[in-house]
Design a protein around this motif. Structure first.
Motif, PDB file in Angstrom:
ATOM      1  N   PHE A  74       0.825  -1.204   0.000  1.00 59.46           N
ATOM      2  CA  PHE A  74       0.000   0.000   0.000  1.00 59.46           C
ATOM      3  C   PHE A  74       0.866   1.262   0.000  1.00 59.46           C
ATOM      4  O   PHE A  74       0.615   2.186  -0.769  1.00 59.46           O
ATOM      5  CB  PHE A  74      -0.946   0.016   1.204  1.00 59.46           C
ATOM      6  CG  PHE A  74      -1.720   1.286   1.306  1.00 59.46           C
ATOM      7  CD1 PHE A  74      -2.852   1.485   0.530  1.00 59.46           C
ATOM      8  CD2 PHE A  74      -1.300   2.309   2.139  1.00 59.46           C
ATOM      9  CE1 PHE A  74      -3.558   2.677   0.593  1.00 59.46           C
ATOM     10  CE2 PHE A  74      -1.999   3.496   2.208  1.00 59.46           C
ATOM     11  CZ  PHE A  74      -3.136   3.683   1.435  1.00 59.46           C
ATOM     12  N   LEU A  75       1.869   1.307   0.869  1.00 56.55           N
ATOM     13  CA  LEU A  75       2.705   2.503   0.958  1.00 56.55           C
ATOM     14  C   LEU A  75       3.498   2.754  -0.321  1.00 56.55           C
ATOM     15  O   LEU A  75       3.656   3.907  -0.743  1.00 56.55           O
ATOM     16  CB  LEU A  75       3.649   2.390   2.162  1.00 56.55           C
ATOM     17  CG  LEU A  75       2.960   2.460   3.522  1.00 56.55           C
ATOM     18  CD1 LEU A  75       3.937   2.094   4.630  1.00 56.55           C
ATOM     19  CD2 LEU A  75       2.328   3.816   3.768  1.00 56.55           C
ATOM     20  N   LEU A  76       3.960   1.699  -0.957  1.00 57.93           N
ATOM     21  CA  LEU A  76       4.646   1.868  -2.247  1.00 57.93           C
ATOM     22  C   LEU A  76       3.675   2.365  -3.315  1.00 57.93           C
ATOM     23  O   LEU A  76       4.025   3.222  -4.142  1.00 57.93           O
ATOM     24  CB  LEU A  76       5.315   0.558  -2.667  1.00 57.93           C
ATOM     25  CG  LEU A  76       6.566   0.196  -1.868  1.00 57.93           C
ATOM     26  CD1 LEU A  76       6.962  -1.252  -2.123  1.00 57.93           C
ATOM     27  CD2 LEU A  76       7.713   1.143  -2.196  1.00 57.93           C
ATOM     28  N   GLN A  77       2.455   1.846  -3.292  1.00 52.04           N
ATOM     29  CA  GLN A  77       1.427   2.310  -4.237  1.00 52.04           C
ATOM     30  C   GLN A  77       1.094   3.775  -3.978  1.00 52.04           C
ATOM     31  O   GLN A  77       0.936   4.557  -4.917  1.00 52.04           O
ATOM     32  CB  GLN A  77       0.164   1.448  -4.119  1.00 52.04           C
ATOM     33  CG  GLN A  77      -0.967   1.880  -5.022  1.00 52.04           C
ATOM     34  CD  GLN A  77      -0.636   1.751  -6.485  1.00 52.04           C
ATOM     35  OE1 GLN A  77       0.095   0.863  -6.892  1.00 52.04           O
ATOM     36  NE2 GLN A  77      -1.166   2.643  -7.292  1.00 52.04           N
ATOM     37  N   GLN A  78       0.999   4.147  -2.710  1.00 47.19           N
ATOM     38  CA  GLN A  78       0.717   5.535  -2.348  1.00 47.19           C
ATOM     39  C   GLN A  78       1.822   6.458  -2.869  1.00 47.19           C
ATOM     40  O   GLN A  78       1.549   7.525  -3.425  1.00 47.19           O
ATOM     41  CB  GLN A  78       0.608   5.642  -0.828  1.00 47.19           C
ATOM     42  CG  GLN A  78       0.272   7.014  -0.315  1.00 47.19           C
ATOM     43  CD  GLN A  78       0.222   7.040   1.202  1.00 47.19           C
ATOM     44  OE1 GLN A  78       1.088   6.465   1.868  1.00 47.19           O
ATOM     45  NE2 GLN A  78      -0.775   7.700   1.745  1.00 47.19           N
ATOM     46  N   GLN A  79       3.061   6.039  -2.730  1.00 50.01           N
ATOM     47  CA  GLN A  79       4.194   6.828  -3.212  1.00 50.01           C
ATOM     48  C   GLN A  79       4.155   6.949  -4.749  1.00 50.01           C
ATOM     49  O   GLN A  79       4.389   8.021  -5.302  1.00 50.01           O
ATOM     50  CB  GLN A  79       5.497   6.183  -2.757  1.00 50.01           C
ATOM     51  CG  GLN A  79       6.720   7.014  -2.999  1.00 50.01           C
ATOM     52  CD  GLN A  79       7.969   6.305  -2.505  1.00 50.01           C
ATOM     53  OE1 GLN A  79       8.287   5.206  -2.967  1.00 50.01           O
ATOM     54  NE2 GLN A  79       8.664   6.924  -1.561  1.00 50.01           N
ATOM     55  N   TRP A  80       3.841   5.838  -5.411  1.00 52.82           N
ATOM     56  CA  TRP A  80       3.786   5.873  -6.873  1.00 52.82           C
ATOM     57  C   TRP A  80       2.643   6.780  -7.341  1.00 52.82           C
ATOM     58  O   TRP A  80       2.797   7.549  -8.291  1.00 52.82           O
ATOM     59  CB  TRP A  80       3.610   4.456  -7.430  1.00 52.82           C
ATOM     60  CG  TRP A  80       3.678   4.411  -8.923  1.00 52.82           C
ATOM     61  CD1 TRP A  80       4.787   4.486  -9.698  1.00 52.82           C
ATOM     62  CD2 TRP A  80       2.572   4.295  -9.822  1.00 52.82           C
ATOM     63  NE1 TRP A  80       4.449   4.411 -11.026  1.00 52.82           N
ATOM     64  CE2 TRP A  80       3.087   4.297 -11.132  1.00 52.82           C
ATOM     65  CE3 TRP A  80       1.203   4.181  -9.656  1.00 52.82           C
ATOM     66  CZ2 TRP A  80       2.276   4.196 -12.256  1.00 52.82           C
ATOM     67  CZ3 TRP A  80       0.396   4.088 -10.776  1.00 52.82           C
ATOM     68  CH2 TRP A  80       0.943   4.091 -12.056  1.00 52.82           C
ATOM     69  N   LEU A  81       1.503   6.697  -6.667  1.00 52.75           N
ATOM     70  CA  LEU A  81       0.374   7.546  -7.041  1.00 52.75           C
ATOM     71  C   LEU A  81       0.721   9.022  -6.877  1.00 52.75           C
ATOM     72  O   LEU A  81       0.298   9.853  -7.678  1.00 52.75           O
ATOM     73  CB  LEU A  81      -0.855   7.189  -6.202  1.00 52.75           C
ATOM     74  CG  LEU A  81      -2.151   7.846  -6.630  1.00 52.75           C
ATOM     75  CD1 LEU A  81      -2.551   7.351  -8.027  1.00 52.75           C
ATOM     76  CD2 LEU A  81      -3.244   7.533  -5.641  1.00 52.75           C
ATOM     77  N   HIS A  82       1.509   9.340  -5.879  1.00 53.58           N
ATOM     78  CA  HIS A  82       1.979  10.716  -5.718  1.00 53.58           C
ATOM     79  C   HIS A  82       2.796  11.126  -6.953  1.00 53.58           C
ATOM     80  O   HIS A  82       2.622  12.226  -7.475  1.00 53.58           O
ATOM     81  CB  HIS A  82       2.830  10.845  -4.449  1.00 53.58           C
ATOM     82  CG  HIS A  82       3.417  12.201  -4.267  1.00 53.58           C
ATOM     83  ND1 HIS A  82       2.723  13.244  -3.699  1.00 53.58           N
ATOM     84  CD2 HIS A  82       4.642  12.701  -4.603  1.00 53.58           C
ATOM     85  CE1 HIS A  82       3.486  14.319  -3.686  1.00 53.58           C
ATOM     86  NE2 HIS A  82       4.657  14.015  -4.231  1.00 53.58           N
ATOM     87  N   ASN A  83       3.666  10.225  -7.419  1.00 53.31           N
ATOM     88  CA  ASN A  83       4.458  10.505  -8.619  1.00 53.31           C
ATOM     89  C   ASN A  83       3.567  10.681  -9.851  1.00 53.31           C
ATOM     90  O   ASN A  83       3.859  11.516 -10.713  1.00 53.31           O
ATOM     91  CB  ASN A  83       5.462   9.391  -8.894  1.00 53.31           C
ATOM     92  CG  ASN A  83       6.499   9.235  -7.804  1.00 53.31           C
ATOM     93  OD1 ASN A  83       6.828   8.128  -7.412  1.00 53.31           O
ATOM     94  ND2 ASN A  83       7.011  10.335  -7.279  1.00 53.31           N
ATOM     95  N   VAL A  84       2.507   9.898  -9.936  1.00 59.35           N
ATOM     96  CA  VAL A  84       1.595   9.969 -11.085  1.00 59.35           C
ATOM     97  C   VAL A  84       0.883  11.317 -11.136  1.00 59.35           C
ATOM     98  O   VAL A  84       0.691  11.888 -12.211  1.00 59.35           O
ATOM     99  CB  VAL A  84       0.553   8.826 -11.036  1.00 59.35           C
ATOM    100  CG1 VAL A  84      -0.547   9.025 -12.071  1.00 59.35           C
ATOM    101  CG2 VAL A  84       1.232   7.482 -11.245  1.00 59.35           C
ATOM    102  N   THR A  85       0.502  11.816  -9.977  1.00 55.52           N
ATOM    103  CA  THR A  85      -0.324  13.030  -9.945  1.00 55.52           C
ATOM    104  C   THR A  85       0.480  14.314  -9.805  1.00 55.52           C
ATOM    105  O   THR A  85      -0.112  15.389  -9.801  1.00 55.52           O
ATOM    106  CB  THR A  85      -1.355  12.944  -8.804  1.00 55.52           C
ATOM    107  OG1 THR A  85      -0.670  12.776  -7.561  1.00 55.52           O
ATOM    108  CG2 THR A  85      -2.327  11.797  -9.028  1.00 55.52           C
TER     109      THR A  85
END
Length: 164
Positions: A74-85
């Motif tokens: 989850f935390l890695l996904q959260q970090q990646w989503l930050h990069n996406v947006t």
């Protein structure tokens, strides 16, 4: 408008798309490394820690498999989503903020801490109470629903019409 601005500019930014693909691959590798390390040693160090102020995974049980796997993913996904947006060329700062906020809210709904089957604290409490914590939670929810319905029904008609 914010989503359209973000999506249009992301579609027009092959460099950003490639960067996101590379970052996704790296995060996947980090997660797989954690899965393998923690399979050998349940006390293995995490590959990512929550943001300051995020206490969702502070409990001791979150540090041990299988719950550590879920929190790390989850935390890695959260970090990646930050990069996406963020830092999509051409997106206005306001639209970036709106899209980032909305995406974070949607992802947070799916957090393993919000699911009774993937939250070790809820699982332990359910086991300890023989499931009565879930029954009590259901009863509380029903009481809240009934209270809301009664409040809406008892509102004066002129107040209801005002919102139409």
């Amino acid at each position: 408008m914010a989503y359209v601005d973000w999506a249009f500019h992301l579609a027009q930014a092959p460099g950003k798309q490639m960067e996101l693909g590379v970052k996704a691959g790296r995060k996947w590798q980090r997660l797989m490394a954690h899965l393998m390390a923690s399979a050998m040693d349940p006390q293995a160090a995490p590959v990512i820690t929550p943001l300051p102020g995020d206490r969702r995974f502070a409990g001791e049980a979150w540090a041990k498999p299988p719950f550590s796997w879920m929190s790390q993913a989850f935390l890695l996904q959260q970090q990646w989503l930050h990069n996406v947006t963020h830092e999509v060329p051409g997106v206005t700062k306001h639209h970036e903020d709106v899209v980032s906020f909305a995406a974070k809210q949607i992802l947070d709904v799916c957090a393993p801490s919000n699911n009774p089957f993937t939250n070790p604290e809820v699982v332990a409490r359910t086991w300890a109470t023989g499931g009565m914590n879930l029954v009590k939670g259901w009863q509380n929810w029903l009481q809240d629903v009934v209270r809301q319905i009664r409040q809406r029904v008892s509102r004066p008609l002129h107040r209801v019409a005002m919102w139409r």
